[in-house]
Structures are given as structure tokens and as C-alpha cells.
Design a protein around this motif. Sequence first.
Motif, PDB file in Angstrom:
ATOM      1  N   ILE A  98       0.838  -1.195   0.000  1.00 26.10           N
ATOM      2  CA  ILE A  98       0.000   0.000   0.000  1.00 26.10           C
ATOM      3  C   ILE A  98       0.872   1.243   0.000  1.00 26.10           C
ATOM      4  CG2 ILE A  98      -1.788   1.271   1.259  1.00 26.10           C
ATOM      5  CD1 ILE A  98      -2.740  -1.349   2.426  1.00 26.10           C
ATOM      6  N   PHE A  99       1.952   1.194   0.782  1.00 28.24           N
ATOM      7  CA  PHE A  99       2.878   2.326   0.830  1.00 28.24           C
ATOM      8  C   PHE A  99       3.498   2.576  -0.538  1.00 28.24           C
ATOM      9  CE2 PHE A  99       7.415   3.424   1.135  1.00 28.24           C
ATOM     10  CZ  PHE A  99       7.277   4.744   1.555  1.00 28.24           C
ATOM     11  N   LEU A 100       3.923   1.491  -1.224  1.00 26.00           N
ATOM     12  CA  LEU A 100       4.515   1.650  -2.539  1.00 26.00           C
ATOM     13  C   LEU A 100       3.518   2.231  -3.527  1.00 26.00           C
ATOM     14  CD1 LEU A 100       6.563  -1.679  -2.815  1.00 26.00           C
ATOM     15  CD2 LEU A 100       7.454   0.627  -2.472  1.00 26.00           C
ATOM     16  N   PHE A 101       2.266   1.778  -3.425  1.00 20.86           N
ATOM     17  CA  PHE A 101       1.216   2.281  -4.310  1.00 20.86           C
ATOM     18  C   PHE A 101       1.035   3.787  -4.135  1.00 20.86           C
ATOM     19  CE2 PHE A 101      -3.292   3.275  -5.058  1.00 20.86           C
ATOM     20  CZ  PHE A 101      -3.411   2.861  -6.380  1.00 20.86           C
ATOM     21  N   MET A 102       1.133   4.240  -2.883  1.00 17.61           N
ATOM     22  CA  MET A 102       0.996   5.672  -2.608  1.00 17.61           C
ATOM     23  C   MET A 102       2.280   6.434  -2.908  1.00 17.61           C
ATOM     24  SD  MET A 102      -0.989   5.282   1.025  1.00 17.61           S
ATOM     25  CE  MET A 102      -1.001   7.045   1.329  1.00 17.61           C
ATOM     26  N   ALA A 103       3.431   5.756  -2.743  1.00 15.85           N
ATOM     27  CA  ALA A 103       4.714   6.449  -2.878  1.00 15.85           C
ATOM     28  C   ALA A 103       5.093   6.724  -4.325  1.00 15.85           C
ATOM     29  CB  ALA A 103       5.819   5.630  -2.209  1.00 15.85           C
ATOM     30  N   ILE A 104       4.661   5.859  -5.250  1.00 18.41           N
ATOM     31  CA  ILE A 104       5.066   6.028  -6.650  1.00 18.41           C
ATOM     32  C   ILE A 104       4.632   7.374  -7.215  1.00 18.41           C
ATOM     33  CG2 ILE A 104       4.686   5.171  -9.000  1.00 18.41           C
ATOM     34  CD1 ILE A 104       4.800   2.343  -7.834  1.00 18.41           C
ATOM     35  N   PRO A 105       3.331   7.752  -7.132  1.00 19.26           N
ATOM     36  CA  PRO A 105       2.965   9.072  -7.670  1.00 19.26           C
ATOM     37  C   PRO A 105       3.624  10.228  -6.926  1.00 19.26           C
ATOM     38  CG  PRO A 105       1.119   8.078  -6.492  1.00 19.26           C
ATOM     39  CD  PRO A 105       2.155   7.026  -6.648  1.00 19.26           C
ATOM     40  N   ILE A 106       3.835  10.047  -5.602  1.00 17.35           N
ATOM     41  CA  ILE A 106       4.510  11.099  -4.838  1.00 17.35           C
ATOM     42  C   ILE A 106       5.955  11.245  -5.297  1.00 17.35           C
ATOM     43  CG2 ILE A 106       5.289  11.773  -2.524  1.00 17.35           C
ATOM     44  CD1 ILE A 106       2.818  10.387  -1.408  1.00 17.35           C
ATOM     45  N   SER A 107       6.610  10.119  -5.564  1.00 17.54           N
ATOM     46  CA  SER A 107       8.003  10.154  -6.031  1.00 17.54           C
ATOM     47  C   SER A 107       8.101  10.804  -7.405  1.00 17.54           C
ATOM     48  CB  SER A 107       8.570   8.734  -6.090  1.00 17.54           C
ATOM     49  OG  SER A 107       8.550   8.130  -4.811  1.00 17.54           O
ATOM     50  N   VAL A 108       7.150  10.469  -8.293  1.00 14.45           N
ATOM     51  CA  VAL A 108       7.144  11.071  -9.625  1.00 14.45           C
ATOM     52  C   VAL A 108       6.946  12.583  -9.518  1.00 14.45           C
ATOM     53  CG1 VAL A 108       5.906  11.215 -11.815  1.00 14.45           C
ATOM     54  CG2 VAL A 108       6.359   8.986 -10.778  1.00 14.45           C
ATOM     55  N   TRP A 109       6.010  12.988  -8.654  1.00 15.86           N
ATOM     56  CA  TRP A 109       5.763  14.418  -8.451  1.00 15.86           C
ATOM     57  C   TRP A 109       7.025  15.093  -7.906  1.00 15.86           C
ATOM     58  CZ3 TRP A 109       6.059  17.269  -3.909  1.00 15.86           C
ATOM     59  CH2 TRP A 109       5.594  18.584  -3.985  1.00 15.86           C
ATOM     60  N   GLY A 110       7.691  14.454  -6.940  1.00 16.58           N
ATOM     61  CA  GLY A 110       8.904  15.026  -6.370  1.00 16.58           C
ATOM     62  C   GLY A 110      10.025  15.128  -7.380  1.00 16.58           C
ATOM     63  N   TYR A 111      10.135  14.117  -8.244  1.00 14.20           N
ATOM     64  CA  TYR A 111      11.194  14.131  -9.271  1.00 14.20           C
ATOM     65  C   TYR A 111      11.025  15.329 -10.190  1.00 14.20           C
ATOM     66  CZ  TYR A 111      13.810  12.827 -13.455  1.00 14.20           C
ATOM     67  OH  TYR A 111      14.653  12.837 -14.523  1.00 14.20           O
ATOM     68  N   PHE A 112       9.799  15.536 -10.685  1.00 15.89           N
ATOM     69  CA  PHE A 112       9.571  16.656 -11.602  1.00 15.89           C
ATOM     70  C   PHE A 112       9.640  17.990 -10.869  1.00 15.89           C
ATOM     71  CE2 PHE A 112       7.870  13.286 -14.275  1.00 15.89           C
ATOM     72  CZ  PHE A 112       8.321  13.678 -15.531  1.00 15.89           C
ATOM     73  N   LYS A 113       9.259  18.015  -9.607  1.00 17.66           N
ATOM     74  CA  LYS A 113       9.336  19.252  -8.828  1.00 17.66           C
ATOM     75  C   LYS A 113      10.780  19.688  -8.664  1.00 17.66           C
ATOM     76  CE  LYS A 113       7.663  22.458  -6.033  1.00 17.66           C
ATOM     77  NZ  LYS A 113       6.795  23.557  -6.538  1.00 17.66           N
ATOM     78  N   ILE A 114      11.690  18.733  -8.466  1.00 11.61           N
ATOM     79  CA  ILE A 114      13.099  19.049  -8.254  1.00 11.61           C
ATOM     80  C   ILE A 114      13.825  19.305  -9.574  1.00 11.61           C
ATOM     81  CG2 ILE A 114      15.291  18.119  -7.416  1.00 11.61           C
ATOM     82  CD1 ILE A 114      13.674  16.614  -5.286  1.00 11.61           C
ATOM     83  N   ASN A 115      13.585  18.454 -10.565  1.00 13.01           N
ATOM     84  CA  ASN A 115      14.343  18.526 -11.808  1.00 13.01           C
ATOM     85  C   ASN A 115      13.719  19.426 -12.868  1.00 13.01           C
ATOM     86  OD1 ASN A 115      16.622  16.407 -11.514  1.00 13.01           O
ATOM     87  ND2 ASN A 115      14.809  15.316 -10.804  1.00 13.01           N
ATOM     88  N   TYR A 116      12.403  19.633 -12.803  1.00  8.72           N
ATOM     89  CA  TYR A 116      11.737  20.482 -13.796  1.00  8.72           C
ATOM     90  C   TYR A 116      10.789  21.456 -13.096  1.00  8.72           C
ATOM     91  CZ  TYR A 116      13.479  16.858 -16.935  1.00  8.72           C
ATOM     92  OH  TYR A 116      14.289  15.988 -17.622  1.00  8.72           O
ATOM     93  N   PRO A 117      11.323  22.311 -12.217  1.00 10.90           N
ATOM     94  CA  PRO A 117      10.454  23.217 -11.449  1.00 10.90           C
ATOM     95  C   PRO A 117       9.793  24.259 -12.352  1.00 10.90           C
ATOM     96  CG  PRO A 117      12.760  23.817 -11.164  1.00 10.90           C
ATOM     97  CD  PRO A 117      12.756  22.524 -11.928  1.00 10.90           C
ATOM     98  N   GLN A 118       8.502  24.449 -12.171  1.00 13.13           N
ATOM     99  CA  GLN A 118       7.751  25.444 -12.946  1.00 13.13           C
ATOM    100  C   GLN A 118       7.538  26.732 -12.160  1.00 13.13           C
ATOM    101  OE1 GLN A 118       6.898  24.718 -16.282  1.00 13.13           O
ATOM    102  NE2 GLN A 118       8.247  23.002 -15.776  1.00 13.13           N
ATOM    103  N   THR A 119       7.631  26.666 -10.851  1.00 10.84           N
ATOM    104  CA  THR A 119       7.507  27.859 -10.009  1.00 10.84           C
ATOM    105  C   THR A 119       8.589  27.830  -8.935  1.00 10.84           C
ATOM    106  OG1 THR A 119       5.900  26.758  -8.550  1.00 10.84           O
ATOM    107  CG2 THR A 119       5.018  28.074 -10.372  1.00 10.84           C
ATOM    108  N   ALA A 120       8.954  28.987  -8.442  1.00  5.08           N
ATOM    109  CA  ALA A 120       9.956  29.104  -7.384  1.00  5.08           C
ATOM    110  C   ALA A 120       9.844  30.489  -6.766  1.00  5.08           C
ATOM    111  CB  ALA A 120      11.365  28.876  -7.934  1.00  5.08           C
TER     112      ALA A 120
END
Length: 368
Positions: A98-120
Motif C-alpha cells: 500500500i505504501f509503494l502504491f501511494m509512494a510512486i505518484p509522490i516520487s514522480v511528483w517530487g522528481y519533476f518538482k526538483i528537476n523540472y520546477p515550474q515555479t519558485a
Amino acid sequence: MSQQIKCIRCGAPIQWTTSQAKCEFCGQPIVRTRQSLRDVRNVLDQINNGFRQVPLPSKKKLLAQGKILFEKQNILSDKQLKVVGKFVGKVFRRKRNIFLFMAIPISVWGYFKINYPQTAKPYYPDFPYKMPSPEETGDFVLYGREDTKEGIASLRFWCPRWRKNQSLSKCIEENSQKKRWVDIGSKKKYNDWFVVKLASSIRDGQTPSTLNHNDAAVQCKKGLIAYYQNGGLDKFYEMQSQFPSQFGYEEKEQYERRKPLSVQRKMGKLWWSSGDVDSDLESGKYLAWHRNNLSNYEERLREVSDKNYCPFREGFKHKCKNPKHRLESINTIKSLLKSSKESLALRKLWRKEHAVNYEVLLRKVCKS
């Protein structure tokens, strides 16, 4: 303050004296980093134990909510729902799944937030009062070219729209010849900045030329590249005499090198830009000007599409009874909106292309 920790080798209590610990029983010097790694492992174990105490949704609750969702969508039969339910039941048999199921979209969101930030947070760097000018030495190193896959992708989008009378292959061939060079020998340090001469060449074997090129000032720690005008005040007054309305106080500051022409900042895998129409750094938004321009046209289209819309002032409102005027306004805004979308798409491609050059330029200057 002294800290008592057990020796990793023999288990006896030891005393930290310097960056290394010496065991009084076995005499073995023990690097403090090794104990630090053990401390990190203990912290991670505590986090893992804490996660086990988190009340996650039960398997039955997840299945029930999922079944309700699919039934409302009316896309699966009852038999298919049962098959899906059995599969989900197996997957969510353990809380870790269940944790992995929830963590995958959060990890994807975090990856793009760090590597492709649209706001700062809005930011603009401090610059020296006057950036010095480096001297050309001829020690040129290649840092960019136009025939990269990113450059060709930009041309494939640009040529059919802005070179309609030219074949795509011919357009790409003519606009993918330039190579960009940095004169490493010209590198001059000024405070936290390294200033270098830039050059370009067109044909293979051609000597790079710095003529009509700006200088680059690089700040390695913060990932900044600022471009400075060359020519001095003599060039400014020459240009002002020809185009008086286009060369004022701001342009004078640029020719005096008291203000950069543009600034590029490394943000993850993106490079944010400020200068000319770009205002990413000051506004805290990637491609801010182009995105705002697009939003304005979208809002304008909604406004003119309203059946009660009338652009005429009092005394001329009767003209709005003619549907032709409203239709003309709608078509005009749609045309502008289309151009704005194409401009934004092209800017995204250009940013990808330029990011490759900025990365190499930053590395060449900072590591030379």
C-alpha cells in the motif's frame, strides 16, 4: 564535549579524541565516519518503525472505494470487477505494498518538482557595479553546436511556420551549421564570477570569431550565466544616433557593463531566463512572459465569446447588433491565441536546445 561509543571492532567503550577514535583495548583507530553511518542506519530504522505505526487505509476499504468508483464509471462488468478485486487484494495484502502504491505518484511528483520546477521563489542575483572585460587569447574550446537533436527538433517546428517558402531539409541544413566556442585562455576572475570571451564559427575548419559576440560571466556555485554587451559607450552612442528611440538609459547601462543583457540560472535540469521579454527569475515562474501572454489571450477569448460582449463605447452600442463585428473579434483573438501557443511551444524547444549549451559552458568554465 567527549562522547562515549562502543568500538565497532571489539565492542569496548572508546573515546573520541580527533576526527578518529582510538580504542584503548585493541588499539585500532576507528574512523568516525563509520560510526556516523551506523547512526544513520539507526535513524532510518526509527523512521521505518514509525511508518509501521501509521494507520493506512485497510484493504477492504480500498477495495470498496475502488468498486464504487468503477461502478459509477460504468466501464467494467461485474465479472471484470471481481477479477480486478482479486488482483488488488493480492497486491494490497501487505501494508508495504500500500505504501509503494501511494509512494510512486509522490516520487514522480517530487522528481519533476526538483528537476523540472515550474515555479519558485522570485530571485534576481547581485552583480558587480561593473563587470570587467576579458582579453581574447585564441584558446578556443567547443561548447555548443546547432546540429544537436534538440537543435534539429527546434528547426523542425520553426521551419514550416517561419520559412514556408523553403523546403524543410534545406531550412534545417542552412540553420544548423553554427558552432559555439569559449576562449578558456581569456578567463578572468572577478569576485565570485569568471568572465570569458565567446565566439562562433560556421564552416568546419573556420577559425572561431568573437566579432559581435557578448561576453559570458559565470558563477559556478549558484549555476548562473550572465551575458554582457561589448563595444563600450562609443558603440552605444553610434547605435543611439541611428535608433534614438531604442537606445536609452537601460541600454547605456548595458554597454557600460553595469547591467547584463540576460541572466540564465540552472534550476534542476531546466535553465530559467531573465532579459529582453523573459522574466522567469523575477516572477518566480518558468517561461513566465509567454505563459502569461497565453493566459491573457485565453481570458480575452472567453470575454469576446460572451453573447453580451460589445467593444463599442456609449453611443455606438447599436453596432453590436451586427453579429459580424463580434465574429471578427472572436476570429482575431483566436488567431492571436494560436500564435501565442506556437510561440510558447517554440520557446520550450529553444530552452531545451540552449540548456545543453549552458550545461557544457558552465562545466568548461568552472572546471578549467
